[in-house]
Design a protein around this motif. Structure first.
Motif, PDB file in Angstrom:
ATOM      1  N   PRO A  68      -6.529 -36.558  57.998  1.00  7.86           N
ATOM      2  CA  PRO A  68      -5.593 -36.703  59.121  1.00  7.86           C
ATOM      3  C   PRO A  68      -5.174 -38.139  59.365  1.00  7.86           C
ATOM      4  CG  PRO A  68      -7.813 -36.145  59.897  1.00  7.86           C
ATOM      5  CD  PRO A  68      -7.826 -36.007  58.408  1.00  7.86           C
ATOM      6  N   ARG A  69      -5.991 -39.100  58.924  1.00  8.56           N
ATOM      7  CA  ARG A  69      -5.628 -40.509  59.152  1.00  8.56           C
ATOM      8  C   ARG A  69      -4.436 -40.921  58.298  1.00  8.56           C
ATOM      9  NH1 ARG A  69     -11.501 -42.687  57.913  1.00  8.56           N
ATOM     10  NH2 ARG A  69     -11.057 -41.176  56.284  1.00  8.56           N
ATOM     11  N   THR A  70      -4.226 -40.241  57.174  1.00  6.06           N
ATOM     12  CA  THR A  70      -3.056 -40.561  56.358  1.00  6.06           C
ATOM     13  C   THR A  70      -1.919 -39.556  56.557  1.00  6.06           C
ATOM     14  OG1 THR A  70      -4.054 -39.369  54.509  1.00  6.06           O
ATOM     15  CG2 THR A  70      -4.371 -41.731  54.567  1.00  6.06           C
ATOM     16  N   GLU A  71      -2.267 -38.348  56.987  1.00  6.90           N
ATOM     17  CA  GLU A  71      -1.244 -37.301  57.121  1.00  6.90           C
ATOM     18  C   GLU A  71      -0.520 -37.322  58.461  1.00  6.90           C
ATOM     19  OE1 GLU A  71      -0.222 -35.509  54.782  1.00  6.90           O
ATOM     20  OE2 GLU A  71      -1.787 -35.842  53.287  1.00  6.90           O
ATOM     21  N   LEU A  72      -1.157 -37.808  59.515  1.00 12.18           N
ATOM     22  CA  LEU A  72      -0.576 -37.692  60.856  1.00 12.18           C
ATOM     23  C   LEU A  72      -0.300 -39.067  61.454  1.00 12.18           C
ATOM     24  CD1 LEU A  72      -2.877 -34.877  62.312  1.00 12.18           C
ATOM     25  CD2 LEU A  72      -0.728 -34.634  61.059  1.00 12.18           C
ATOM     26  N   ARG A  73       0.740 -39.087  62.305  1.00 10.43           N
ATOM     27  CA  ARG A  73       1.058 -40.297  63.065  1.00 10.43           C
ATOM     28  C   ARG A  73       1.282 -39.894  64.504  1.00 10.43           C
ATOM     29  NH1 ARG A  73       6.521 -41.798  60.790  1.00 10.43           N
ATOM     30  NH2 ARG A  73       6.547 -39.583  60.313  1.00 10.43           N
ATOM     31  N   VAL A  74       0.908 -40.759  65.420  1.00  6.83           N
ATOM     32  CA  VAL A  74       1.207 -40.527  66.829  1.00  6.83           C
ATOM     33  C   VAL A  74       2.443 -41.347  67.175  1.00  6.83           C
ATOM     34  CG1 VAL A  74       0.373 -40.723  69.196  1.00  6.83           C
ATOM     35  CG2 VAL A  74      -1.216 -40.078  67.371  1.00  6.83           C
ATOM     36  N   LEU A  75       3.524 -40.650  67.540  1.00  6.25           N
ATOM     37  CA  LEU A  75       4.795 -41.320  67.829  1.00  6.25           C
ATOM     38  C   LEU A  75       5.267 -40.972  69.231  1.00  6.25           C
ATOM     39  CD1 LEU A  75       6.801 -40.623  64.526  1.00  6.25           C
ATOM     40  CD2 LEU A  75       5.558 -42.696  65.145  1.00  6.25           C
ATOM     41  N   HIS A  76       5.889 -41.920  69.895  1.00  5.26           N
ATOM     42  CA  HIS A  76       6.473 -41.627  71.198  1.00  5.26           C
ATOM     43  C   HIS A  76       7.675 -40.688  71.008  1.00  5.26           C
ATOM     44  CE1 HIS A  76       8.385 -42.129  75.106  1.00  5.26           C
ATOM     45  NE2 HIS A  76       7.227 -42.623  75.533  1.00  5.26           N
ATOM     46  N   GLY A  77       7.861 -39.788  71.971  1.00  4.76           N
ATOM     47  CA  GLY A  77       8.972 -38.831  71.884  1.00  4.76           C
ATOM     48  C   GLY A  77      10.319 -39.511  71.701  1.00  4.76           C
ATOM     49  N   ASP A  78      10.521 -40.661  72.327  1.00  6.75           N
ATOM     50  CA  ASP A  78      11.815 -41.343  72.211  1.00  6.75           C
ATOM     51  C   ASP A  78      12.061 -41.834  70.782  1.00  6.75           C
ATOM     52  OD1 ASP A  78      12.145 -40.848  74.866  1.00  6.75           O
ATOM     53  OD2 ASP A  78      11.679 -42.883  75.532  1.00  6.75           O
TER      54      ASP A  78
END
Ligand code: SF4
Length: 244
Positions: A68-78
């Motif tokens: 998950p550390r390479t597959e996912l990113r946390v991004l702001h909705g904007d």
């Protein structure tokens, strides 16, 4: 079942944002679009074609333990909204994983898209009751309840309240992944129990050959039952290449 970072504000756990491409399945198959694929899923279908969104232990058919550390990113909705608006498309497909696991935080993005004239489709596994604000925004829900061959127990994959709520929506289609005629009997049971119409049947397959063989196997039986049939265009065109 996937574990994703805990996020509580306007941020989203994102697997990938890509386009332009085409919607591959269901009533809008062939429509030019861009995709927002969110991370995490509350099911673990053994034949899942996006295991990189949730399978951190290699329990799916691919036997790959994704990180998950390479597959996912946390991004702001904007930021997500800006990326989606930059594509030259009028339709945005929000998929997963299971996107309705993040539906409250998704509202900001959906509203931003609709306000700027985009059509929004949400692909969901049918286990979550849709947020009324998402419904009011005019989202098209493409619901894919899972059958026994997914390997998920019935108590996790078939949630009566959610299925009935989704079946009552004005913009909804139910897509069932099927392998054989006996799967169609299982679909008929789900339809009778929960009113999940209109029905679209879709062959399982990660290669063009598998999809086309499945269509040939199922087509007559689907038509006789009064249902719709859909291919998986992205698989036929690009052999399930990631980001297509
Ligand atoms: S519900 Fe969809 S994303 Fe989740 S495991 Fe099943 S096929 Fe994959």
């Amino acid at each position: 079942m996937g574990v994703v970072p805990t996020v509580t504000d306007h941020r989203l756990v994102v697997s990938e944002v890509f386009g332009p491409t085409v919607q591959g399945e269901g009533p809008s198959a062939g429509r030019r679009c861009a995709f927002l694929r969110l991370g995490g899923c509350n099911l673990s279908c053994r034949w899942c074609d996006t295991p990189y969104t949730w399978d951190w232990t290699g329990i799916g058919d691919s036997k790959v333990a994704y990180d998950p550390r390479t597959e996912l990113r946390v991004l702001h909705g904007d930021e997500v909204l800006a990326q989606l608006l930059a594509f030259d498309v009028d339709t945005i497909v929000i998929s997963g994983g299971e996107p309705l696991n993040q539906q409250r935080r998704l509202l900001r993005v959906v509203r931003g898209l609709v306000d700027r004239g985009r059509r929004v489709e949400v692909e969901t596994n049918g286990t979550r009751i849709p947020d009324p604000e998402l419904v009011d925004a005019g989202v098209q829900f493409n619901v894919s309840p899972k059958l026994a061959h997914s390997g998920d127990p019935a108590g996790r994959r078939l949630m009566p309240q959610a299925l009935r709520a989704l079946a009552g929506l004005p913009n909804v289609a139910f897509k069932f992944v099927c392998r054989s005629e006996s799967d169609l009997d299982e679909v008929a049971e789900v339809v009778a129990l929960y009113g999940t119409r209109p029905v679209w049947i879709m062959p399982e397959g990660r290669t063009a050959q598998d999809v086309n063989d499945g269509l040939a196997r199922l087509a007559d039986h689907v038509v006789i039952r009064g249902w719709n049939l859909t291919t998986r265009l992205h698989v036929v065109a690009w052999d399930d290449k990631r980001g297509k």
